[in-house]
Design an enzyme around this catalytic site. Structure first.
Site, PDB file in Angstrom:
ATOM      1  N   ASN A  90       0.808  -1.225   0.000  1.00  0.00           N
ATOM      2  CA  ASN A  90       0.000   0.000   0.000  1.00  0.00           C
ATOM      3  C   ASN A  90       0.841   1.276   0.000  1.00  0.00           C
ATOM      4  O   ASN A  90       0.333   2.325  -0.402  1.00  0.00           O
ATOM      5  CB  ASN A  90      -0.924  -0.040   1.235  1.00  0.00           C
ATOM      6  N   ALA A  91       2.109   1.202   0.390  1.00  0.00           N
ATOM      7  CA  ALA A  91       2.917   2.426   0.462  1.00  0.00           C
ATOM      8  C   ALA A  91       2.985   3.083  -0.912  1.00  0.00           C
ATOM      9  O   ALA A  91       3.057   2.402  -1.944  1.00  0.00           O
ATOM     10  CB  ALA A  91       4.327   2.108   0.951  1.00  0.00           C
ATOM     11  N   GLY A  92       2.966   4.395  -0.937  1.00  0.00           N
ATOM     12  CA  GLY A  92       3.039   5.091  -2.219  1.00  0.00           C
ATOM     13  C   GLY A  92       3.398   6.550  -2.021  1.00  0.00           C
ATOM     14  O   GLY A  92       3.399   7.069  -0.906  1.00  0.00           O
ATOM     15  N   TYR A 155       3.819   8.340 -12.102  1.00  0.00           N
ATOM     16  CA  TYR A 155       3.057   7.644 -11.055  1.00  0.00           C
ATOM     17  C   TYR A 155       2.057   6.677 -11.697  1.00  0.00           C
ATOM     18  O   TYR A 155       1.962   5.506 -11.313  1.00  0.00           O
ATOM     19  CB  TYR A 155       2.345   8.696 -10.204  1.00  0.00           C
ATOM     20  N   GLY A 186      -9.591   6.148  -5.877  1.00  0.00           N
ATOM     21  CA  GLY A 186      -9.594   7.419  -6.600  1.00  0.00           C
ATOM     22  C   GLY A 186      -9.116   8.477  -5.620  1.00  0.00           C
ATOM     23  O   GLY A 186      -8.544   8.142  -4.567  1.00  0.00           O
TER      24      GLY A 186
END
Ligand SMILES: NC(=O)c1ccc[n+]([C@@H]2O[C@H](COP(=O)([O-])OP(=O)(O)OC[C@H]3O[C@@H](n4cnc5c(N)ncnc54)[C@H](O)[C@@H]3O)[C@@H](O)[C@H]2O)c1
Length: 255
Positions: A90-92, A155, A186
């Site tokens: 999940n890291a971003g 990205y 979103g």
């Protein structure tokens, strides 16, 4: 949700908005949660919130861009909590700039976190799942990776890469009891979106444009995401693999 009690779950970016909400939801299902983040304070806050509520969690400071740190971190998690049943990548990180205004150094950072980070985590965690012939992987991508998004070229490319990676691994490991699925948020009100909109220069106007674009008429909240992530990690999703699910108020409707 069936089958998550006492399961060992690893969530990257667990100190952030969506990751924190996801960790707390896994703990409610009785899972033992390894809260991983570059931000040690954020990870500790999530783990403390879970343990003070009677759940099981431990914080790990891991930079997912560094394969050595990832390998050591996964070994420490397995020593402390046991073999990993569920991995949530999940890291971003994101920046808002038209592609021709970006610098190659910015591409490298975006790719390191949003694509290489997930590769490192899969590389460290999958061998154990293959040995045990069981596992669930949920990758948090983005609607930007499904349909593109102005100001997010690199990205979006990484997030699309994450989708293709998940589908490929879903095929390679389908007979080994391991599933790979993707959840696409979103625009969701977290630190990531705040920074992104601040960089765009006119956050209020951009937030209003996002709201208008979402059929349900609002931005996402971190708490909108864990239901889908936890479901895809559960026994209820045992026959689902290689799928992509948008959780974005109808913003992206893919057939
Ligand atoms: N918020 C949105 O609008 C939105 C939209 C689409 C997709 N997403 C995706 O959702 C996921 C969660 O984002 P969020 O909105 O909760 O943002 P957030 O900023 O609240 O959380 C992201 C977390 O990732 C951690 N992180 C960053 N680099 C890291 C590294 N190298 N190693 C380990 N951890 C690192 C950060 O410290 C942070 O805690 C991300 O993958 C993001 O791309 C978010």
């Amino acid at each position: 949700m069936r089958g998550l009690n006492d399961k060992v779950v690893v969530v990257t970016g667990g100190g952030g908005g969506i990751g924190g909400a996801t960790c707390r939801r896994f703990a409610e299902e009785g899972a033992h949660v390894a809260v991983c983040d570059l931000n040690a304070d954020g990870a500790a806050q999530t783990a403390d919130a879970i343990t003070s509520n009677g759940g099981t969690a431990k914080a790990y400071q891991i930079d997912i861009t560094d394969l050595g740190q990832v390998t050591d971190g996964i070994a420490a998690i397995e020593d402390n909590l046991g073999p990993i049943d569920v991995l949530v990548n999940n890291a971003g990180w994101d920046i808002f700039k038209p592609f021709l205004k970006t610098q190659p150094e910015e591409w490298q950072k975006l790719i390191a976190i949003n694509l290489n980070g997930a590769l490192n985590m899969h590389y460290a965690v999958l061998p154990g799942m293959v040995d045990r012939k069981a596992g669930r992987v949920v990758n948090v991508s983005s609607d930007a990776g499904r349909v593109g998004s102005s100001g997010e070229a690199v990205y979006a490319a990484c997030k699309a890469g994450m989708i293709a990676l998940s589908k490929t691994l879903a095929r390679e490991h389908a007979r080994q009891g391991i599933t790979f699925n993707v959840v696409c948020p979103g625009p969701t009100e977290t630190a990531l979106l705040d920074n992104f909109m601040a960089e765009a220069g006119n956050p209020d106007k951009l937030a209003e444009a996002f709201r208008r674009a979402v059929p349900m008429g609002r931005l996402g909240q971190a708490e909108d995401l864990p239901g889908a992530i936890v479901f895809l990690s559960s026994e209820d999703a045992a026959f689902i693999t290689g799928q992509v699910l948008s959780v974005s108020g109808g913003l992206t409707m893919n057939g």
